[in-house]
Scaffold this active site. Structure first.
Site, PDB file in Angstrom:
ATOM      1  N   LYS A 144       0.078  -9.228  -3.269  1.00 57.02           N
ATOM      2  CA  LYS A 144      -0.927  -8.755  -2.947  1.00 57.02           C
ATOM      3  C   LYS A 144      -1.868  -9.394  -3.707  1.00 57.02           C
ATOM      4  CE  LYS A 144      -3.509  -4.624  -1.455  1.00 57.02           C
ATOM      5  NZ  LYS A 144      -3.467  -3.118  -1.334  1.00 57.02           N
ATOM      6  N   SER A 158      -4.489  -0.892   3.272  1.00 56.54           N
ATOM      7  CA  SER A 158      -5.354  -2.356   2.756  1.00 56.54           C
ATOM      8  C   SER A 158      -4.425  -3.172   2.745  1.00 56.54           C
ATOM      9  CB  SER A 158      -6.022  -1.951   1.611  1.00 56.54           C
ATOM     10  OG  SER A 158      -5.222  -1.504   0.573  1.00 56.54           O
ATOM     11  N   SER A 181      -1.999   2.720   1.685  1.00 58.44           N
ATOM     12  CA  SER A 181      -2.070   1.254   2.130  1.00 58.44           C
ATOM     13  C   SER A 181      -0.712   0.463   2.179  1.00 58.44           C
ATOM     14  CB  SER A 181      -2.883   0.534   1.094  1.00 58.44           C
ATOM     15  OG  SER A 181      -4.210   1.063   1.262  1.00 58.44           O
TER      16      SER A 181
END
Ligand code: GLN
Length: 486
Positions: free
Chosen positions: A79, A154, A178
């Protein structure tokens, strides 16, 4: 031979070790898929192809000489919230759109030492604020199950990468859901470890008392494999906990007979019928394995969302004050004076959702409102944590849905922050209490995946993974691949 992208991480690991294919072959296979499929998904911000091939070559040499780390040669996407030495690290924001990190986050360093091959950096909501990956400066990520739908957020880029089989694993972070919510919306296994289990060093901070790094994978076994190397004490993170990391893989096959599963009463009230039905069917699988179902009530749990939306913005308003146009990232053109530099750099660098959070956070921390909002939220947080602690005196794990709905249309909730915030109604409790939690696929509605959430006591990751693995031995939902990505 089965196409490589259809194999789980554990299967790829075995194949590499048996020399059925090399890491260079594997890396080229996934890089080709990224090139072909990412333009439609928008799941990656940066692809590090040359670096990946060099790492794959090194891994192949280590595998040949018998000196390889536990994850040698396995491709992975990080990420874009994790600092990666010499590689663009944007956190999904214009503010950091020119930021090349000067060091590796601890988890990046640890996973590299274990031999993983980083393919690139995943798109995400700006500073991890969002539930749909629509707040990213780099544009929305599409859900491989239906390109008109969001992948959740997210960690939406990480989820789309794994669900679209562009990599067998991606790292992710979970402040209020998330990891688990995108896992549910894309049919993956998502693991958020206990707060303090995995180092936050080099992970760009959103809400420091809630943020925790974890994984998105096909299976619980894959998550166990990666967590073994990610977890552990880090002297550079003062909230990292110094307790031994168990062998999560070795614990996977414990029998589940006698397991006490708590059903969260509050999670089933008002739950949509089709989702409730799939959760009930999943619970029946556990009953067949010998588990006992016990209804438990956490009376303060319905206060999770309002509590979170005081605590998280408060912490983010403080954390994000470091982005001032002086030390990191975006700086406005021709500032008149220092104040103008601050104002315009921040005004231009941050998107609307981030600004909304900073303003809310500054307000709840201001002298006149601190007691009414921030202090009160901290007290409610304690009540919620105590509710969970009481529940775990009675049961081994808690179960319920991960998300109130399946993946929704891109654009459907962007103008309505409250509706968007309610996506995390089932996930936020575990963050407020610092508990480990997972989402695993348990069926689909109208062709869109649904997730079962499993929450455990502090440092109960081995039990959670064992419980998830037991279900995945009996079911095939985790093997479903979206059309066009087979
Ligand atoms: N959706 C929640 C938020 O917008 C949670 C985000 C997260 O876990 N990073 O804050």
């Amino acid at each position: 031979m089965t196409e490589l992208h259809r194999l789980t991480l554990a299967e790829l690991n075995e194949g590499l070790r048996a020399r059925r294919f090399s890491s260079v072959e594997l890396t080229k296979h996934f890089l080709a898929r990224i090139e072909r499929l990412n333009p439609a998904l928008n799941a990656l911000i940066t692809v590090t192809g040359d670096q990946a091939l060099a790492a794959a070559q090194r891994a192949d040499q280590q595998l040949a000489s018998g000196e390889a780390g536990a994850l040698a040669g396995l491709p992975l996407v990080h990420k874009d919230i994790f600092c990666t030495d010499g590689v663009l690290t944007t956190c999904g924001s214009r503010m950091l759109s020119n930021f090349v990190a000067p060091y590796d986050a601890t988890i990046v360093e640890r996973l590299s030492q274990a031999g993983v091959v980083m393919l690139g950096k995943a798109n995400m909501d700006e500073f991890a604020m969002g539930s749909s990956n629509e707040t990213s400066y780099y544009g929305p990520v599409k859900n491989p199950w239906d390109l008109k739908k969001v992948p959740g957020g997210s960690s939406g880029g990480s989820a789309a990468v794994v669900a679209g089989r562009l990599a067998p694993v991606a790292t992710a972070t979970d402040t209020g859901g998330s990891i688990r919510q995108p896992a549910a919306l894309t049919g993956l296994t998502g693991l958020k470890p206990t707060y303090g289990r995995v180092s936050r060093y080099g992970m760009i901070a959103f809400a420091s008392s809630l943020d925790q790094a974890g994984t998105l994978t096909f299976t619980a076994k894959d998550a166990a494999l990666v967590l073994r190397d990610m977890a552990g004490f880090d002297p550079r993170d003062s909230t990292s906990v110094d307790t031994p990391v168990p062998d999560y893989v070795a614990a996977l096959d414990q029998p589940l007979a006698g397991l006490k599963i708590g059903l969260l009463k509050e999670f089933f009230e008002g739950l949509e019928a089709a989702t409730a039905q799939l959760i009930r069917e999943a619970l029946q699988v556990y009953e067949r394995l010998g588990a006992k179902l016990i209804e438990v009530s956490l009376p303060n749990l319905p206060l999770s969302v309002p509590t979170y939306y005081v605590v998280a913005p408060a912490e983010c308003s403080s954390n994000l004050s470091r982005f001032d146009g002086v030390r990191f990232g975006h700086r406005c053109e021709n500032p008149k004076d220092l104040l103008d530099l601050y104002k315009r750099s921040r005004g231009e660098g941050f998107g609307a959702e981030v600004k909304r959070r900073i303003m809310t956070g500054t307000y709840v921390l201001s002298a006149g409102y601190y007691d009414a909002y921030y202090l009160r939220a901290q007290k409610v947080r304690r009540l919620i944590t105590d509710d969970f602690a009481r529940a775990f005196q009675q049961v081994d794990v808690l179960m319920g849905p991960t998300s109130p709905t399946t993946a929704f249309d891109i654009g459907a909730k962007v103008d309505d922050p409250i509706t968007m915030y309610l996506n995390d109604i089932y996930t936020i409790g575990a963050n407020l209490a610092g508990l480990p939690a997972m989402s695993i696929p348990c069926g689909s509605i109208g062709g869109l995946p649904v997730g079962l959430q499993i929450i455990g006591p502090h440092f109960g990751e081995a039990k959670l993974l064992n419980v998830a693995h037991g279900y995945q031995n009996e079911t095939l939902w985790h093997r479903d691949i979206p059309k066009g990505y087979e």
